[in-house]
Write an enzyme that holds these catalytic residues in place. Structure first.
Site, PDB file in Angstrom:
ATOM      1  N   LYS A 133       1.221   3.066  -5.446  1.00 25.01           N
ATOM      2  CA  LYS A 133       0.593   2.422  -4.292  1.00 25.01           C
ATOM      3  C   LYS A 133       1.108   2.996  -2.974  1.00 25.01           C
ATOM      4  O   LYS A 133       2.316   3.077  -2.743  1.00 25.01           O
ATOM      5  CB  LYS A 133       0.854   0.915  -4.349  1.00 25.01           C
ATOM      6  CG  LYS A 133       0.123   0.084  -3.317  1.00 25.01           C
ATOM      7  CD  LYS A 133       0.443  -1.391  -3.552  1.00 25.01           C
ATOM      8  CE  LYS A 133      -0.262  -2.318  -2.587  1.00 25.01           C
ATOM      9  NZ  LYS A 133       0.094  -3.730  -2.848  1.00 25.01           N
ATOM     10  N   CYS A 189      -4.813  -3.003  -4.656  1.00 23.73           N
ATOM     11  CA  CYS A 189      -4.725  -4.185  -3.805  1.00 23.73           C
ATOM     12  C   CYS A 189      -4.858  -3.880  -2.309  1.00 23.73           C
ATOM     13  O   CYS A 189      -5.950  -3.627  -1.816  1.00 23.73           O
ATOM     14  CB  CYS A 189      -3.428  -4.926  -4.120  1.00 23.73           C
ATOM     15  SG  CYS A 189      -3.407  -6.657  -3.578  1.00 23.73           S
ATOM     16  N   GLU A 192      -2.828  -5.736 -10.881  1.00 22.58           N
ATOM     17  CA  GLU A 192      -1.568  -5.238 -10.315  1.00 22.58           C
ATOM     18  C   GLU A 192      -0.417  -6.072 -10.888  1.00 22.58           C
ATOM     19  O   GLU A 192      -0.568  -7.260 -11.164  1.00 22.58           O
ATOM     20  CB  GLU A 192      -1.645  -5.400  -8.792  1.00 22.58           C
ATOM     21  CG  GLU A 192      -0.427  -4.953  -8.019  1.00 22.58           C
ATOM     22  CD  GLU A 192      -0.577  -5.225  -6.525  1.00 22.58           C
ATOM     23  OE1 GLU A 192       0.073  -4.526  -5.731  1.00 22.58           O
ATOM     24  OE2 GLU A 192      -1.344  -6.146  -6.139  1.00 22.58           O
TER      25      GLU A 192
END
Length: 300
Positions: free
Chosen positions: A144, A182, A43
């Site tokens: 995300k 994540c 990321e």
């Protein structure tokens, strides 16, 4: 049945996209030399500082900007696919609001833009994964969904969340590859939706991360990755930033949750082969994914 050799490059990106692109190139050349079909990086590969602030917003680029263009060139010259985390600018020359229509039509505050003297100025960016095929074409983009508003951090102050309807799955060498980022890992429904046959049907789920160091965080990371592999009987690849902020700990887990390759905290590239025959064997013994009684739907 199909196989896919995946390389996971863990390192600590810096606040210089040119330097980070050079790191990706070096990792891609190494991965290609070791027989990898696909390279995954952490990321925030394109740009990173410990604090998510105005510097991040200023560094964010559109997906046709120099960083992603550089990724496409690396994929073409090395002959392997890439999945890389980037800071994506909100909006573009063709779509300044990032949601279609004109600035006058949009609620700028709702889409991460500030009104400065009648002009829409970005105050947020998108935390995005870009998948590039060996021919340089973009196969998938994932923004995300679950922002890291936990453990004292607030990504939502600077980052625009992705659409919950996204289903980022692409195919390479006959293997279906799903994407999440994540903090998404802490929400099991994300991986379930990617893996379920009626939705994503992914054979492997990639999890690029900047998993921040802290008490018990290494345990959280490995436990959650393993749980997602076991409960979905799917391959899982976690790729983390290394210290001083991240923990490293990149790992490739098979559908039984067994680590077939793993790294510690130092920068490096690990390589492992995903085999869908292994998935079929595991699911023949443990058909839990097919025995589910509930669906996953966006909360809204």
């Amino acid at each position: 049945m199909a196989t896919l050799t995946i390389a996971a490059a863990q390192f600590a990106p810096v606040d210089d996209p040119v330097a980070n692109l050079a790191t990706v190139r070096t990792a891609a050349e190494d991965a290609a030399a070791r027989g990898a079909d696909l390279l995954v990086t952490p990321e925030y590969t394109s740009y990173f500082t410990a604090e998510i602030d105005d510097r991040f917003v200023a560094s964010a680029e559109p997906l046709d900007g120099p960083f992603v263009s550089g990724l496409r060139e690396i994929a073409r010259t090395t002959g392997i696919a890439l999945v890389v985390g980037v800071a994506e600018a909100v909006g573009s020359a063709d779509d300044p609001t990032g949601v279609g229509g004109t600035e006058a039509d949009a609620d700028t505050s709702a889409i991460g833009l500030a009104d400065v003297n009648g002009l829409a100025v970005a105050r947020r960016f998108r935390n995005t994964l870009v998948a590039v095929l060996p021919d340089g074409s973009v196969a998938a983009v994932y923004r995300k969904v679950h922002l890291y508003d936990a453990f004292g951090s607030r990504e939502s102050d600077r980052i625009e969340a992705g659409d919950t309807d996204q289903l980022p799955v692409f195919t390479i060498a006959g293997v279906r590859v799903g994407l999440e980022t994540c903090y998404d890992l802490r929400f099991p429904e994300v991986t379930r939706r990617l893996a379920a046959e009626e939705s994503g049907a992914a054979d492997v789920v990639l999890v690029p991360a900047e998993w921040v160091r802290g008490p018990g965080k290494e345990h959280h990371w490995r436990t959650l990755l393993t749980a997602r592999a076991v409960e979905n009987t799917v391959w899982v690849v976690g790729v983390g930033q290394t210290p001083p902020v991240g923990i490293g700990g990149s790992v490739v887990l098979d559908p039984s949750g067994v680590a077939v390759a793993a790294a510690g905290a130092v920068p490096g590239v690990l390589v492992a082969t995903v085999d869908t025959a292994t998935t079929a064997s595991v699911r023949a013994v443990n058909p839990s994914l097919g025995l589910r009684r509930y669906d996953v739907v966006p909360r809204g």
